[in-house]
Design an enzyme around this catalytic site. Structure first.
Site, PDB file in Angstrom:
ATOM      1  N   LYS A  76      15.713 -53.354 -52.455  1.00 42.38           N
ATOM      2  CA  LYS A  76      14.805 -55.224 -51.163  1.00 42.38           C
ATOM      3  C   LYS A  76      16.063 -56.053 -50.306  1.00 42.38           C
ATOM      4  O   LYS A  76      17.589 -54.594 -50.820  1.00 42.38           O
ATOM      5  CB  LYS A  76      13.877 -56.388 -51.192  1.00 42.38           C
ATOM      6  CG  LYS A  76      12.856 -55.146 -52.650  1.00 42.38           C
ATOM      7  CD  LYS A  76      11.659 -56.232 -52.753  1.00 42.38           C
ATOM      8  CE  LYS A  76      10.087 -56.147 -52.840  1.00 42.38           C
ATOM      9  NZ  LYS A  76       9.416 -56.756 -53.104  1.00 42.38           N
TER      10      LYS A  76
ATOM     11  N   GLU B 295       5.708 -56.334 -47.155  1.00 41.03           N
ATOM     12  CA  GLU B 295       6.711 -57.013 -46.430  1.00 41.03           C
ATOM     13  C   GLU B 295       6.974 -57.124 -44.798  1.00 41.03           C
ATOM     14  O   GLU B 295       7.128 -58.215 -44.042  1.00 41.03           O
ATOM     15  CB  GLU B 295       8.542 -57.425 -47.379  1.00 41.03           C
ATOM     16  CG  GLU B 295       7.792 -58.165 -48.511  1.00 41.03           C
ATOM     17  CD  GLU B 295       8.771 -57.836 -50.332  1.00 41.03           C
ATOM     18  OE1 GLU B 295      10.238 -57.253 -49.993  1.00 41.03           O
ATOM     19  OE2 GLU B 295       8.345 -57.682 -51.013  1.00 41.03           O
TER      20      GLU B 295
ATOM     21  N   ASN C 119      13.215 -50.129 -55.251  1.00 45.43           N
ATOM     22  CA  ASN C 119      12.944 -50.664 -54.208  1.00 45.43           C
ATOM     23  C   ASN C 119      14.119 -52.524 -54.351  1.00 45.43           C
ATOM     24  O   ASN C 119      13.755 -52.934 -54.713  1.00 45.43           O
ATOM     25  CB  ASN C 119      11.767 -51.553 -53.636  1.00 45.43           C
ATOM     26  CG  ASN C 119      11.492 -51.942 -53.020  1.00 45.43           C
ATOM     27  OD1 ASN C 119      12.735 -52.194 -51.530  1.00 45.43           O
ATOM     28  ND2 ASN C 119      10.566 -52.287 -52.060  1.00 45.43           N
TER      29      ASN C 119
ATOM     30  N   SER D 164       5.158 -56.415 -59.817  1.00 47.72           N
ATOM     31  CA  SER D 164       5.954 -56.589 -60.913  1.00 47.72           C
ATOM     32  C   SER D 164       5.763 -55.708 -61.992  1.00 47.72           C
ATOM     33  O   SER D 164       5.453 -56.087 -63.753  1.00 47.72           O
ATOM     34  CB  SER D 164       4.967 -57.842 -61.209  1.00 47.72           C
ATOM     35  OG  SER D 164       5.420 -58.582 -60.032  1.00 47.72           O
TER      36      SER D 164
ATOM     37  N   HIS E  86       5.609 -51.167 -46.735  1.00 51.26           N
ATOM     38  CA  HIS E  86       5.359 -52.071 -46.898  1.00 51.26           C
ATOM     39  C   HIS E  86       5.068 -53.750 -46.915  1.00 51.26           C
ATOM     40  O   HIS E  86       5.284 -53.815 -45.771  1.00 51.26           O
ATOM     41  CB  HIS E  86       7.569 -52.326 -47.350  1.00 51.26           C
ATOM     42  CG  HIS E  86       7.228 -53.403 -48.821  1.00 51.26           C
ATOM     43  ND1 HIS E  86       7.121 -54.545 -49.781  1.00 51.26           N
ATOM     44  CD2 HIS E  86       7.430 -52.979 -50.462  1.00 51.26           C
ATOM     45  CE1 HIS E  86       7.531 -54.733 -50.244  1.00 51.26           C
ATOM     46  NE2 HIS E  86       7.159 -54.490 -51.225  1.00 51.26           N
TER      47      HIS E  86
ATOM     48  N   GLY F   2       6.296 -59.366 -56.929  1.00 49.85           N
ATOM     49  CA  GLY F   2       7.529 -60.523 -57.011  1.00 49.85           C
ATOM     50  C   GLY F   2       6.969 -61.747 -57.890  1.00 49.85           C
ATOM     51  O   GLY F   2       7.347 -62.676 -57.925  1.00 49.85           O
TER      52      GLY F   2
ATOM     53  N   GLU G 139       0.220 -51.023 -53.727  1.00 51.59           N
ATOM     54  CA  GLU G 139       0.986 -52.575 -54.555  1.00 51.59           C
ATOM     55  C   GLU G 139      -0.045 -53.717 -53.874  1.00 51.59           C
ATOM     56  O   GLU G 139       0.103 -54.602 -52.846  1.00 51.59           O
ATOM     57  CB  GLU G 139       2.666 -52.263 -53.165  1.00 51.59           C
ATOM     58  CG  GLU G 139       3.871 -50.997 -53.886  1.00 51.59           C
ATOM     59  CD  GLU G 139       5.112 -52.209 -53.744  1.00 51.59           C
ATOM     60  OE1 GLU G 139       4.994 -51.388 -54.630  1.00 51.59           O
ATOM     61  OE2 GLU G 139       5.184 -52.211 -52.719  1.00 51.59           O
TER      62      GLU G 139
HETATM   63  P1  PGA Z   1       8.041 -56.611 -57.382  1.00 52.55           P
HETATM   64  O1  PGA Z   1       8.148 -55.574 -56.639  1.00 52.55           O
HETATM   65  O2  PGA Z   1       7.972 -55.597 -58.272  1.00 52.55           O
HETATM   66  O3  PGA Z   1       9.712 -57.446 -58.011  1.00 52.55           O
HETATM   67  O4  PGA Z   1       7.056 -56.814 -57.850  1.00 52.55           O
HETATM   68  C1  PGA Z   1       6.981 -54.551 -56.198  1.00 52.55           C
HETATM   69  C2  PGA Z   1       7.067 -53.453 -54.449  1.00 52.55           C
HETATM   70  O5  PGA Z   1       7.456 -55.147 -53.487  1.00 52.55           O
HETATM   71  O6  PGA Z   1       7.949 -53.141 -54.405  1.00 52.55           O
END
Ligand code: PGA
Length: 251
Positions: free
Chosen positions: A11, A98, A9, A213, A96, A174, A168
């Site tokens: 982003k 976000e 992903n 992460s 997601h 992140g 998630e």
């Molecule tokens: P990350 O994000 O691996 O940077 O923690 C995962 C995601 O939001 O899909």
């Protein structure tokens, strides 16, 4: 047997030059990844045509990070699922955290998107996850099962069989903090048990991937868990070597 799936992903990252460089890095090393592992990347909508061209003939699939449910209309700034179909997209992330947090998407809106993605013949990747506060209050399972149930209410349990679930935990996205393999497995198992109570076959077939992460160094232990069928990778998917290392650990 469920095939493992690793999705990057990206982003809101990447210039055209960076996209080219990243894909060249992936192309050079994807041969190291077992053919038993499905691999895909989800660039920004703007980069999708470029990525689709660069991935032509590759075993790396193309996903999108979001879509609007209606096929067309007066919706400023939105991109519909049918538009993504034209560009060779296979997977669409829906819900997601976000999107839920920054754009205020509700469970109902997520369910509507999920149904629209399926209707267009693409595979929705339904993201669920609890915040740190919800975890500390002991509400993890209640929260993720409610997010899942909202989609089942709208699309039906059979629809889940044509989708991917992604657990998630919001506090792990992140942040560099990962759910331990055991913590993640507990939630994955709960999600599968919830589906199994309605349809055992769908529960057995549906891939549930973990995100938050994930790195080359922790991927193997996570992917070894009985109910973890791969990963949704944010930050670590922006570096070819790290992403390939994660994919290799999925076998
Ligand atoms: P990350 O994000 O691996 O940077 O923690 C995962 C995601 O939001 O899909």
């Amino acid at each position: 047997m469920r095939r493992k799936l690793v999705l990057g992903n990206w982003k809101m990252h990447g210039s055209k030059a960076q996209v080219r460089q990243l894909l060249a890095g992936l192309a050079a090393r994807i041969g190291e990844v077992s053919s038993a592992v499905d691999v895909g990347v989800c660039p920004t909508h703007l980069h999708i045509p470029l990525v689709a061209d660069l991935l032509a003939g590759s075993r790396i699939g193309l996903g999108a990070q979001d879509a609007y449910a209606d096929p067309s209309g007066a919706v400023t700034g939105a991109v519909s699922v049918s538009m993504l179909v034209e560009f060779g997209v296979s997977w669409v992330l829906v819900g997601h955290s976000e999107r839920r947090q920054l754009f205020g998407e509700t469970d109902q809106q997520v369910a509507t998107k999920f149904a629209a993605v399926l209707e267009q013949g693409l595979v929705p990747v339904l993201c669920v996850g609890e915040t740190l506060q919800q975890r500390q209050e002991g509400d993890t399972e209640t929260v993720v099962l409610a997010q899942l149930q909202a989609v089942i209410n709208k699309a039906g349990i059979e629809a889940l069989g044509n989708s991917v679930l992604a657990y998630e935990p919001v506090w792990a996205i992140g942040t560099g903090e990962t759910a331990s393999p055991a913590e993640a497995q507990i939630v994955h198992q709960a999600l599968r048990a919830h589906m199994a109570a309605m349809n055992a076959q769908v529960a057995a077939d549906t891939r549930i991937i973990y995100g938050g992460s994930v790195k080359g160094a922790n991927a193997q232990q996570l992917f070894e868990q009985a109910d973890i069928d791969g990963g949704l990778i944010g930050g670590a998917s922006l570096e070819a070597e790290e992403f390939i290392s994660i994919c290799k650990n999925a076998d």
